[in-house]
Design a protein around this motif. Structure first.
Motif, PDB file in Angstrom:
ATOM      1  N   ASN A  48       0.834  -1.217   0.000  1.00  0.00           N
ATOM      2  CA  ASN A  48       0.000   0.000   0.000  1.00  0.00           C
ATOM      3  C   ASN A  48       0.861   1.256   0.000  1.00  0.00           C
ATOM      4  O   ASN A  48       0.566   2.215  -0.706  1.00  0.00           O
ATOM      5  N   TRP A  49       1.928   1.261   0.786  1.00  0.00           N
ATOM      6  CA  TRP A  49       2.835   2.418   0.826  1.00  0.00           C
ATOM      7  C   TRP A  49       3.523   2.607  -0.518  1.00  0.00           C
ATOM      8  O   TRP A  49       3.720   3.730  -0.977  1.00  0.00           O
ATOM      9  N   TYR A  50       3.880   1.495  -1.150  1.00  0.00           N
ATOM     10  CA  TYR A  50       4.501   1.545  -2.473  1.00  0.00           C
ATOM     11  C   TYR A  50       3.523   2.152  -3.475  1.00  0.00           C
ATOM     12  O   TYR A  50       3.880   3.035  -4.261  1.00  0.00           O
ATOM     13  N   ARG A  51       2.284   1.683  -3.444  1.00  0.00           N
ATOM     14  CA  ARG A  51       1.251   2.199  -4.353  1.00  0.00           C
ATOM     15  C   ARG A  51       0.989   3.679  -4.093  1.00  0.00           C
ATOM     16  O   ARG A  51       0.842   4.465  -5.030  1.00  0.00           O
ATOM     17  N   ASP A  52       0.964   4.078  -2.837  1.00  0.00           N
ATOM     18  CA  ASP A  52       0.782   5.495  -2.490  1.00  0.00           C
ATOM     19  C   ASP A  52       1.912   6.345  -3.074  1.00  0.00           C
ATOM     20  O   ASP A  52       1.668   7.418  -3.627  1.00  0.00           O
ATOM     21  N   ALA A  53       3.155   5.863  -2.936  1.00  0.00           N
ATOM     22  CA  ALA A  53       4.304   6.607  -3.463  1.00  0.00           C
ATOM     23  C   ALA A  53       4.219   6.716  -4.982  1.00  0.00           C
ATOM     24  O   ALA A  53       4.505   7.780  -5.549  1.00  0.00           O
ATOM     25  N   ALA A  54       3.832   5.632  -5.627  1.00  0.00           N
ATOM     26  CA  ALA A  54       3.675   5.669  -7.085  1.00  0.00           C
ATOM     27  C   ALA A  54       2.597   6.679  -7.474  1.00  0.00           C
ATOM     28  O   ALA A  54       2.780   7.459  -8.414  1.00  0.00           O
ATOM     29  N   GLY A  55       1.495   6.676  -6.751  1.00  0.00           N
ATOM     30  CA  GLY A  55       0.411   7.627  -7.033  1.00  0.00           C
ATOM     31  C   GLY A  55       0.848   9.064  -6.862  1.00  0.00           C
ATOM     32  O   GLY A  55       0.483   9.928  -7.670  1.00  0.00           O
ATOM     33  N   GLU A  56       1.643   9.325  -5.821  1.00  0.00           N
ATOM     34  CA  GLU A  56       2.153  10.686  -5.603  1.00  0.00           C
ATOM     35  C   GLU A  56       3.072  11.121  -6.737  1.00  0.00           C
ATOM     36  O   GLU A  56       3.192  12.307  -7.020  1.00  0.00           O
ATOM     37  N   ALA A  57       3.694  10.152  -7.405  1.00  0.00           N
ATOM     38  CA  ALA A  57       4.568  10.454  -8.534  1.00  0.00           C
ATOM     39  C   ALA A  57       3.802  10.451  -9.861  1.00  0.00           C
ATOM     40  O   ALA A  57       4.401  10.605 -10.924  1.00  0.00           O
ATOM     41  N   GLY A  58       2.487  10.246  -9.792  1.00  0.00           N
ATOM     42  CA  GLY A  58       1.665  10.295 -10.991  1.00  0.00           C
ATOM     43  C   GLY A  58       1.472   8.967 -11.697  1.00  0.00           C
ATOM     44  O   GLY A  58       0.942   8.929 -12.810  1.00  0.00           O
ATOM     45  N   LEU A  59       1.885   7.868 -11.070  1.00  0.00           N
ATOM     46  CA  LEU A  59       1.727   6.544 -11.669  1.00  0.00           C
ATOM     47  C   LEU A  59       0.638   5.798 -10.917  1.00  0.00           C
ATOM     48  O   LEU A  59       0.739   5.598  -9.702  1.00  0.00           O
ATOM     49  N   ASP A  60      -0.374   5.377 -11.606  1.00  0.00           N
ATOM     50  CA  ASP A  60      -1.509   4.694 -10.989  1.00  0.00           C
ATOM     51  C   ASP A  60      -1.296   3.189 -11.018  1.00  0.00           C
ATOM     52  O   ASP A  60      -1.470   2.561 -12.062  1.00  0.00           O
TER      53      ASP A  60
END
Length: 102
Positions: A48-60
């Motif tokens: 989940n933290w990895y996905r959150d970081a990706a989302g913050e970088a614009g990657l869904d």
């Protein structure tokens, strides 16, 4: 303390994260409920933290994609290979300590 550049910090943090993920992949005998009860986080939290970081970088990334990155295989496959039924005592401990956002 040695002064580290931002790039060094990022690189060292990434290396430590990769080592943690590799360690958790090797220790499939350690169940997520054990991690949650002892440390307050588990493999799913990391994904989940990895996905959150990706989302913050614009990657869904999807939940399944981020879990596969952490587990090294599809989550359903990991569950079938490694997950065991938790004892009633472990379940009770988890409920008593459960973070409210899980």
């Amino acid at each position: 303390m040695t002064e580290l550049s931002e790039n060094q910090k990022r690189d060292f943090e990434a290396a430590a994260f990769r080592r943690l993920v590799a360690h958790l992949r090797e220790r499939s005998d350690v169940q997520n409920i054990d991690l949650m009860n002892l440390a307050g986080f588990c493999r799913n939290c990391l994904s989940n933290w990895y996905r959150d970081a990706a989302g913050e970088a614009g990657l869904d990334l999807s939940k399944d994609e981020s879990r596969e990155i952490i587990y090294g295989m599809p989550y359903a496959e990991w569950q079938a290979l490694h997950q065991t039924e938790a004892s009633d005592a472990k379940k009770a401990e988890f409920e008593a300590r459960r973070p409210r956002d899980h």
